[in-house]
Design a protein around this motif. Structure first.
Motif, short mmCIF file in Angstrom:
data_model
loop_
_atom_site.label_atom_id
_atom_site.label_comp_id
_atom_site.label_asym_id
_atom_site.label_seq_id
_atom_site.Cartn_x
_atom_site.Cartn_y
_atom_site.Cartn_z
N THR A 247 -54.49 -12.20 -84.09
CA THR A 247 -53.73 -10.57 -83.85
C THR A 247 -53.56 -10.52 -82.04
OG1 THR A 247 -53.81 -9.37 -85.72
CG2 THR A 247 -53.02 -7.87 -84.36
N ASN B 202 -52.59 -7.98 -79.48
CA ASN B 202 -53.16 -6.00 -78.93
C ASN B 202 -52.07 -6.00 -78.23
OD1 ASN B 202 -53.86 -5.21 -81.60
ND2 ASN B 202 -54.98 -6.03 -81.42
N ASP C 271 -40.62 -4.14 -73.87
CA ASP C 271 -41.10 -5.17 -74.08
C ASP C 271 -41.61 -6.33 -72.78
OD1 ASP C 271 -41.82 -4.13 -76.83
OD2 ASP C 271 -39.48 -4.98 -77.45
N LEU D 126 -42.85 -12.88 -73.63
CA LEU D 126 -44.40 -12.93 -74.03
C LEU D 126 -44.11 -14.78 -73.93
CD1 LEU D 126 -44.68 -11.72 -78.07
CD2 LEU D 126 -45.76 -11.09 -75.59
N SER E 271 -45.84 -17.22 -87.10
CA SER E 271 -45.74 -15.84 -86.76
C SER E 271 -44.76 -14.66 -87.98
CB SER E 271 -45.04 -15.23 -85.79
OG SER E 271 -43.59 -15.59 -84.97
N PRO F 60 -43.26 -8.26 -85.42
CA PRO F 60 -44.95 -7.58 -85.01
C PRO F 60 -44.51 -6.06 -85.14
CG PRO F 60 -42.60 -8.15 -83.00
CD PRO F 60 -41.91 -8.48 -84.59
N GLU F 61 -45.46 -5.85 -85.46
CA GLU F 61 -45.60 -3.87 -86.00
C GLU F 61 -45.13 -3.04 -84.55
OE1 GLU F 61 -49.47 -2.88 -87.85
OE2 GLU F 61 -48.36 -4.32 -89.38
N ASN F 62 -44.46 -2.34 -84.46
CA ASN F 62 -44.43 -1.38 -82.42
C ASN F 62 -44.59 -0.10 -82.92
OD1 ASN F 62 -43.52 -3.57 -80.75
ND2 ASN F 62 -41.91 -3.80 -82.41
N THR G 27 -48.30 -3.22 -79.42
CA THR G 27 -47.66 -3.62 -79.86
C THR G 27 -48.43 -4.97 -80.66
OG1 THR G 27 -45.52 -3.81 -79.08
CG2 THR G 27 -45.24 -5.84 -80.46
N LYS G 28 -48.24 -5.36 -82.37
CA LYS G 28 -49.28 -6.19 -83.09
C LYS G 28 -48.82 -7.33 -83.53
CE LYS G 28 -52.86 -3.26 -84.72
NZ LYS G 28 -53.73 -2.67 -85.85
N ILE G 29 -49.21 -8.20 -83.01
CA ILE G 29 -48.05 -9.99 -83.42
C ILE G 29 -48.77 -10.29 -83.41
CG2 ILE G 29 -47.29 -11.15 -81.78
CD1 ILE G 29 -46.92 -9.98 -79.85
N LEU H 90 -50.49 -13.92 -85.28
CA LEU H 90 -49.88 -15.06 -85.57
C LEU H 90 -51.18 -16.29 -86.65
CD1 LEU H 90 -50.22 -15.21 -81.40
CD2 LEU H 90 -48.04 -15.86 -82.40
#
Lengths: 632, 255
Positions: A344, A346, A360, A363, A371, A374-376, A393-395, A397
Motif C-alpha cells: 500500500t 499512502n 494528484d 506517479l 493495481s 485507488p481509494e481517495n 490516497t491509498k494505492i 499494488l
C-alpha cells in the motif's frame, strides 16, 4: 455634565438639563416604541411639570421640537428663558457645532406658560435650527454660551443628542470585506461578513442571494459564529461579524465578487390610525399611532479584487496548479513482501490553497505490479481562519513476480504566495523486496478469478456520458420511418396483391370447372401429339399406322373443338353435325375428302402409297386444322 | 416499364448529385473532440447542421461536446433532438438521462395510476419503428392467410383461417393505435429546453409582467405556442407561463 462660569441666575440650569435629558433618554429607549401613545401623553405631563418647575424656579431650560431626531433630518433646539430674567445688556446666545451637526438659522419668539391654576410666566424661546449628521449614534453639540452684561457665560459644555435612523431606511446593513486586497490565481482568501442592526430591526434574516460568481472556488461558512452584540455607545443597535466564505480565484485579472442579499423584517414608519366608536348614541374618535412590520432587503456592496497571475519564471514543467502552503507525504506500508500480498502506498497532501481541491501527484510506472482503483479521501477543516484541505490516497499494488524493485521518488510542487516562490517536496525512492510466496498466494495472483472465490457486485466508481458516435454516413435528412415511401408501399401492397391473386384463383377455378372449354384449350396440344405419332409412323414407313394416326388426329381435333364425339359417327352423320356447327361447306368437303383418303389408304396395297403422297396429305391435314381454329 | 426505370434511375442520380455532404467537417469534429477541444468540435459539427443536415448521431455528438463544456442546457437540447430522430438508441437514452440527472429543477409529476402506468410502459415497450414494422408484417400475414383461405377447399382449414385472422386483427388494431398515438405526439407535441443559466417564467409575454417561477438550465418543458420572442410553456401541472425565446431552445426547430 460639565459646567463652568455660571451666572447667578443660571444656577439651577444644570438641574433642569438633567431632568430634561433623563426624560429624553427614556423616550429614546426601545420601550418607547411600543407604548408610543401612552408616552405621548406622559410627555405632555412631564413637560407640564417641567414648565411648572421653570415657572416656580424661573430659570433657563432646553428642549427639542422632536422626540426622535433622525440622521440627516432638520430639527430645532430651543433654549427657554423667563423674560423677567433677561438682562438688558445681552447678545444672542451662541451654540458651537461639532460631530457633523449643521447650523441653519437662529430664531426667537415670546410666549407664555400656564400652570394648573391658570398662572404662568412669560418666556422667550431662542430656536436654533439645526440639521442632524448623516451618521447614527450618540453625538453632541456645544458649548452653548451667552454674553450677558459684557460677560461670557457657558451654559452647557456639550448637549448630548441621540441620532436615530429613519424608519423609512433599512434596519440592517451588511458588508463583505476580503482579508487581502490582491491575491494570486488559486490563492485562498476569506470574506468577512459584518452586519449591523438598527432600532427598528425585528428579525427573520434570510440569505436570498449568496452566489459568489463562477470565477472562484468557494467554501461557504455555516455562519454559526454569527452572534449579535450591542454596539458600544448605542442602546439599540447590534452588530456581528463572522467569516462568510473562503475563496480561490480561478483566473487572473480584476475580478468582481457580486453582492450578497438578505431579507428581514423591520418596523415601518409610524402611522396615525383613527378609530370611531359609537355607544348609546354617543360617538367618539380615537387616534393612535401604530407601526406595522414590513419586509425589507439589504445587500452588500460588490467587491473588486486584483488577481495576479503566477510568475512564469522558475515554474516547474509539471506544475500541479496548487497555490498556498502545502505539505506532501508519501510512504509504503512495507518494504518486503511475498507474491500475493498487497503493498500500500499512502499519499497525504495537505494545504491551504483551493478549498476542497487537490490535484494528484504524478506517479511512477507500476508496470511490475497489478493495481486496483485507488481509494481517495478529501476533507476540509477550518484552522486559524483558513480552510485546510487534506487529500489522502491509498494505492494498492500486487507484485506480479519476485525480485527487487526500485520505485523512483514521487514529487509534488506548488506555489507559495507568502514566499512568492515555487516549492517542491519529494518522497522516496523506495526499494521493495518481493519474495516467492506460498503456492496458494501465487495461484491467487496469477489466476484472476478462481472457482472458489466468492463473487461480489461490481462496484460503480462513477457515472459519465457515453462516447461519441462515428459520423461516416450522415445524410441530409433522416426521415422518420412513417414518412418514407417504402413504408407506405409495404403497408398497402398486400391489399391489391391479395385482390389480384384472389381474382386469378377464382377465374382459374371457373375455367377448370368448364369441360368444353378445357377440351378446346387442349385441342391443339392433342392434335400435335397425334400428328407427331403420324410423322413417326411415316418415318418408319408404316402407311397404315400413318393414316390411322392422321384420321384419329383429325377426328379427335374436331371432337375437342366442338365438344362432340365424332368417333363412331358415319361420314354422313359427321357432315350433318359439322353443318350444324356452321362450318363452311368447303371445309366440310375437305374433311370428308381427307377422311376418305385415310380410309382408302389404310386398306390399299402398300406399294401404291408413295412417301410424297403421305407428306402431301399431312400438309393438307395441318392446313385444315389451322383453318378449323375458328371453331374455338 | 423501361421508361419508368429510366426515370427512377435519373431521379436517384439527381438526388445523389445534390446530396449535402460534410464528411470532412464531421471527421475534423471527431478529432477535435478526442483531443479535448470541445468548442472546436462544436464549430465543425455546427457547420453540418447549418447546411441543414439532421442526423441523430450528429446531434448526439453535439450534446456530448456541450456536456463536456458544462453547458447542460445545450447538451440536453441536442440529446432530445437526437432522441426524437432515433428514439431507440441506447447511448442517446443513457446520456440524456445522465444529463437530466444533473439539472437543478425537480419537476413534480402527477401521481401515477398503476393501471395507466402499466399501459404506458407497454405502449413504450416497442419503439415506433418496431411497431410500424410489426404492423406491416401483420398486414402481409393477414393477406397471406386470406389467400390461403381462398385456395383451401377444406371447411376446417377455412375456419382455422378465420380464427387466425380475427386474433391477428386484434393485435393489428392495438399496435396500430399505439403507433398512431406515438405519431400524433411526435407531430403535435413540441418540447423546449432552458439553455440559459436560468429563465424567468412570467405571467404574460412582456417584460413588465410578474415573474412566476425561475427555471434552471437544462429543464425540459412542453411548448404550447411560440410568437413575438416569447414561448408559452407548461411544466408539470402547476407551472404555466411565458419564457423568452433567447433563453430556451425549441427542439422542433431543428427538425
Amino acid at each position: 455634565m460639565k459646567k463652568t462660569n455660571k451666572a447667578p441666575f443660571f444656577n439651577k440650569a444644570a438641574i433642569y438639563f438633567d431632568y430634561f435629558f433623563t426624560f429624553f433618554r427614556y423616550k429614546s429607549s426601545g420601550l418607547f416604541d411600543q407604548k408610543f401613545v401612552i408616552l405621548k401623553t406622559m410627555k405632555h405631563f412631564l413637560l407640564f411639570c417641567l414648565l411648572f418647575t421653570i415657572s416656580a424656579g424661573a430659570r433657563v431650560s432646553i428642549e427639542f421640537d422632536k422626540d426622535r431626531i433622525e440622521a440627516g433630518a432638520p430639527f430645532e433646539l430651543r433654549m427657554i428663558v423667563p423674560i423677567q430674567e433677561l438682562a438688558e445688556q445681552r447678545e444672542t446666545p451662541r451654540l458651537m457645532m461639532r460631530d457633523g451637526f449643521v447650523f441653519r438659522a437662529l430664531d426667537s419668539m415670546d410666549t407664555r406658560t400656564a400652570d394648573f391654576f391658570g398662572h404662568g410666566i412669560r418666556i422667550r424661546k431662542y430656536i436654533f435650527k439645526l440639521t442632524a449628521p448623516k451618521k447614527v449614534g450618540s453625538f453632541s453639540v456645544g458649548p452653548l454660551s451667552w454674553k450677558v452684561n459684557d460677560k461670557e457665560y457657558e451654559l452647557a459644555d456639550r448637549i448630548p443628542i441621540e441620532i436615530k435612523k429613519s424608519f423609512n431606511e433599512g434596519a440592517l446593513s451588511l458588508s463583505l470585506t476580503p482579508n487581502k486586497k490582491s491575491v494570486y490565481e488559486g490563492e485562498q482568501f476569506s470574506l468577512l461578513l459584518s452586519m449591523r442592526t438598527y432600532e427598528h430591526f425585528e428579525g427573520n434574516v434570510a440569505f436570498t442571494g449568496t452566489e459568489l460568481g463562477n470565477d472562484f472556488i468557494a467554501h461557504r461558512s455555516d455562519l454559526k459564529d454569527l452572534k449579535f452584540q450591542p454596539v458600544p455607545g448605542s442602546r439599540t443597535d447590534m452588530e456581528s461579524s463572522a467569516r462568510f466564505a473562503w475563496l480561490a480565484p480561478m483566473k487572473s485579472g480584476v475580478l468582481t465578487i457580486p453582492p450578497i442579499q438578505v431579507k428581514y423584517t423591520k418596523r415601518g414608519a409610524p402611522k396615525v390610525v383613527e378609530k370611531n366608536h359609537s355607544f348609546g348614541g354617543f360617538s367618539s374618535t380615537f387616534k393612535s399611532i401604530s407601526q406595522e412590520s414590513v419586509e425589507a432587503e439589504a445587500q452588500s456592496a460588490p467587491i473588486t479584487l486584483k488577481v495576479l497571475s503566477l510568475p512564469a519564471s522558475l515554474r516547474p514543467v509539471d506544475f500541479t496548479g496548487m497555490v498556498g502552503n502545502y505539505s506532501f507525504e508519501a510512504a509504503f506500508d512495507k518494504s518486503e513482501l511475498s507474491i500475493g500480498e498487497a503493498l500500500t502506498l499512502n499519499i497525504t497532501i495537505k494545504g491551504d490553497g483551493k478549498p476542497g481541491t487537490i490535484t494528484d501527484p504524478k506517479l511512477p510506472d507500476f508496470s511490475d505490479f497489478r493495481s486496483v482503483p485507488p481509494e481517495n479521501t478529501t476533507s476540509k477543516t477550518i484552522r486559524s481562519g483558513k480552510v485546510i484541505t487534506t487529500k489522502t490516497t491509498k494505492i494498492f499494488l500486487y507484485p506480479k513476480k519476485r525480485g527487487t524493485f526500485v520505485i523512483p521518488e514521487i514529487t509534488y510542487n506548488w506555489f507559495n504566495p507568502s514566499k512568492k516562490a515555487y516549492e517542491t517536496a519529494s518522497q522516496g525512492p523506495w526499494e521493495i523486496q518481493v519474495e516467492k510466496g506460498s503456492e496458494e498466494d501465487i495461484a491467487t495472483t496469477t489466476v484472476p478469478v478462481p472457482v472458489t472465490v466468492q463473487k461480489q457486485e461490481i462496484e460503480t466508481l462513477g457515472q459519465d456520458i457515453r462516447f461519441i458516435h462515428p459520423l461516416n454516413h450522415i445524410s441530409s435528412k433522416a426521415h422518420a420511418f412513417y414518412k418514407t415511401i417504402p413504408f407506405w408501399v409495404l403497408l398497402f401492397t398486400p391489399i391489391p396483391l391479395y385482390l389480384l391473386l384472389a381474382a386469378f384463383i377464382r377465374s382459374h377455378r371457373k375455367h377448370i370447372s368448364n369441360g368444353a372449354l378445357m377440351r378446346k384449350s387442349k385441342a391443339q396440344k392433342n392434335l400435335k401429339q397425334q400428328l407427331q405419332s403420324a410423322k413417326t409412323a411415316m418415318q418408319k414407313n408404316d402407311p397404315r399406322a400413318f393414316y390411322a394416326s392422321l384420321e384419329k388426329s383429325l377426328i379427335g381435333f374436331l371432337s375437342d373443338l366442338t365438344n362432340l364425339e365424332f368417333q363412331g359417327m358415319t361420314r354422313e352423320q359427321m357432315k350433318e353435325t359439322l353443318q350444324k356447327q356452321n362450318l363452311p361447306e368447303t371445309q366440310i368437303q375437305q374433311i370428308d375428302s381427307l377422311l376418305e383418303k385415310c380410309s382408302s389408304a389404310r386398306f390399299a396395297p402398300l406399294s401404291s402409297i408413295s412417301m410424297e403422297v403421305n407428306q402431301e396429305v399431312l400438309k393438307q391435314v395441318e392446313k385444315l386444322c389451322s383453318a378449323l381454329e375458328v371453331l374455338k | 416499364m423501361k421508361k419508368l426505370l429510366t426515370l427512377l434511375f435519373f431521379s436517384l442520380f439527381i438526388s445523389s448529385a445534390f446530396a449535402k455532404d460534410c464528411s470532412s467537417e464531421a471527421e475534423k469534429g471527431m478529432n477535435s473532440y478526442q483531443n479535448g477541444q470541445y468548442e472546436q468540435a462544436i464549430d465543425f459539427w455546427k457547420t453540418c447542421t447549418d447546411q441543414g443536415i439532421e442526423h441523430p448521431d450528429l446531434f448526439y455528438n453535439l450534446g456530448n461536446a456541450y456536456f463536456r463544456l458544462g453547458r447542460l442546457g445545450f447538451a440536453i437540447f441536442y440529446y432530445e433532438s437526437a432522441h426524437r430522430l432515433n428514439p431507440s438508441d441506447k447511448d442517446i437514452i443513457h446520456n440524456l438521462k445522465h444529463a437530466k440527472s444533473l439539472t437543478k429543477d425537480k419537476v413534480k409529476e402527477a401521481e401515477e395510476n398503476p393501471i395507466l402506468a402499466s399501459i404506458y410502459a407497454l405502449h413504450h415497450l416497442i419503439s415506433l419503428k418496431g411497431e410500424l414494422l410489426i404492423v406491416i408484417g401483420l398486414i402481409w400475414l393477414i393477406a397471406a392467410i386470406l389467400l390461403f383461405k381462398v385456395i383451401s377447399k377444406s371447411p376446417r382449414n377455412k375456419n382455422i383461417c378465420i380464427g387466425a385472422i380475427f386474433i391477428l386483427s386484434i393485435f393489428l388494431g392495438i399496435i396500430t393505435l399505439s403507433a398512431g398515438y406515438k405519431i400524433f405526439v411526435l407531430e403535435t407535441e413540441t418540447k423546449g429546453v432552458v439553455t440559459a443559466t436560468s429563465a424567468d417564467v412570467t405571467s404574460a409575454p412582456h417584460d413588465r409582467s410578474q415573474t412566476l417561477n425561475i427555471l434552471s438550465e437544462g429543464t425540459v418543458f412542453k411548448v404550447l405556442s411560440i410568437g413575438n420572442g416569447w414561448v408559452e410553456i407548461q411544466l408539470g401541472e402547476k407551472i404555466k407561463g411565458f419564457v423568452k425565446t433567447t433563453e430556451v431552445g425549441i427542439i422542433d426547430d431543428l427538425l
